[in-house]
Design an enzyme around this catalytic site. Structure first.
Site, short mmCIF file in Angstrom:
data_model
loop_
_atom_site.label_atom_id
_atom_site.label_comp_id
_atom_site.label_asym_id
_atom_site.label_seq_id
_atom_site.Cartn_x
_atom_site.Cartn_y
_atom_site.Cartn_z
N ILE A 126 -2.31 2.42 5.73
CA ILE A 126 -1.06 2.72 6.42
C ILE A 126 -1.11 2.08 7.80
O ILE A 126 -2.10 2.21 8.52
CB ILE A 126 -0.86 4.25 6.55
N CYS A 127 -0.06 1.34 8.13
CA CYS A 127 0.07 0.72 9.44
C CYS A 127 -1.10 -0.21 9.72
O CYS A 127 -1.43 -1.08 8.93
CB CYS A 127 0.22 1.82 10.49
N SER A 128 -1.77 -0.03 10.86
CA SER A 128 -2.86 -0.93 11.23
C SER A 128 -4.13 -0.66 10.42
O SER A 128 -5.13 -1.35 10.61
CB SER A 128 -3.17 -0.80 12.73
#
Length: 312
Positions: A102-104
């Protein structure tokens, strides 16, 4: 029961960590049983989560035997990855475990060598950094998430919700995913640059916008032969103004929106009826079976027959 291990690294982003906990813990099967067991794992007992410190009940050994591992983002995506974490992720991947970020958190998978030669998503702010650091990855900054089969990546913040719902649908079907979405007060699909497997009966419409009546009309007329001029006439505007309003309010063009709406309806029919692929293509407005198959595969990544086998 499907076991999900969440890997919390130092400076984990609390929102990214809580998203899968919230979504998967709410998931119930038709008979009322929980669909998932959740483990929060970390390399050390205490983890820095920015505004607070958290204690994880599982160490890296909690990754072993999990059906899915999810890696939330961290505040410093460029931080070196501890070899122990990298080894644990690579071992899990070699054993066939599904791994998502998720995300970074995509940076963690990249540092572990899990994304070589694959397409990947991350927060758009960090997309250039990911591409520069890992030129062997095809970074797509415009999508909500990317599903490569065993390895999945998502963009920032709310895109993690989209990814979780997508995985629920892969695991248990659209009805269970729809229930999880409602309990999370989340639409089952949001408009975005990536075609998504997650489906609901009606295409998303920006409520309260000037386009809302027109989008409702389009949804009711998916099977008709519609050109851009027809849509503009129904909306009482010029084609140029129509295109501009669609860009502003949906992030796409009228015909692209129409194509996605038709494919969403086709997905629903493939899941819920025994109609032939040819009949479904006609029902949703495609002029030929070939055009329908080509658009369906371009949008979803699989053929209509393969989709029906996977999700019906």
């Amino acid at each position: 029961m499907h076991t999900i291990a969440l890997l919390a690294l130092d400076r984990v982003i609390p929102f990214d960590l809580s998203t899968p906990i919230e979504v998967f813990s709410r998931t119930r099967l038709p008979d009322g049983r929980p669909g998932y067991q959740i483990r929060v794992c970390a390399q050390r007992p205490e983890i820095d989560a920015g505004t607070f410190t958290m204690r994880a009940p599982w160490g890296l050994d909690g990754l072993k035997g999990a059906d899915t591992i999810i890696v939330p983002g961290t505040a410093d995506p460029a931080a070196p990855l501890d070899p122990a974490v990298s080894d644990a992720l690579r071992t899990a991947a070699a054993n066939g475990t599904r791994i998502a970020s998720i995300c970074s958190g995509t940076f963690t998978l990249a540092a572990g060598g899990l994304l070589v030669g694959l397409r990947a998503a991350t927060h758009w702010v960090a997309a250039d950094l990911l591409a520069a650091a890992h030129p062997d990855i095809e970074v797509d900054p415009d999508v909500l998430y990317v599903d490569n089969g065993q390895i999945l990546t998502s963009a920032g913040a709310a895109a993690g919700l989209d990814l979780c719902l997508h995985m629920i649908r892969r695991d248990y079907g659209s009805a269970v995913a729809a229930d999880a979405a409602r309990l999370s007060v989340m639409p089952l699909e949001r408009e975005g640059g990536q075609a998504q497997f997650i489906v609901h009966h009606h295409a998303p419409a920006p409520q309260g916008s000037v386009l809302e009546p027109l989008l409702a009309w389009l949804q009711d007329n998916l099977g008709s032969d519609l050109a851009l001029a027809d849509i503009a006439a129904q909306g009482g505007t010029s084609t140029r103004t129509l295109i501009r309003r669609f860009r502003e309010q949906t992030g796409t063009t009228p015909l692209q929106w129409l194509h996605r709406a038709r494919i969403r309806q086709a997905q629903h029919l493939l899941e819920t009826t025994h109609h032939s692929v040819e009949r479904i293509g006609t029902q949703v407005g495609f002029g030929s079976p070939t055009a329908f198959r080509e658009r369906f595969k371009k949008t979803t990544g699989v053929s209509p027959h393969a989709y029906r086998r996977a999700f019906s």
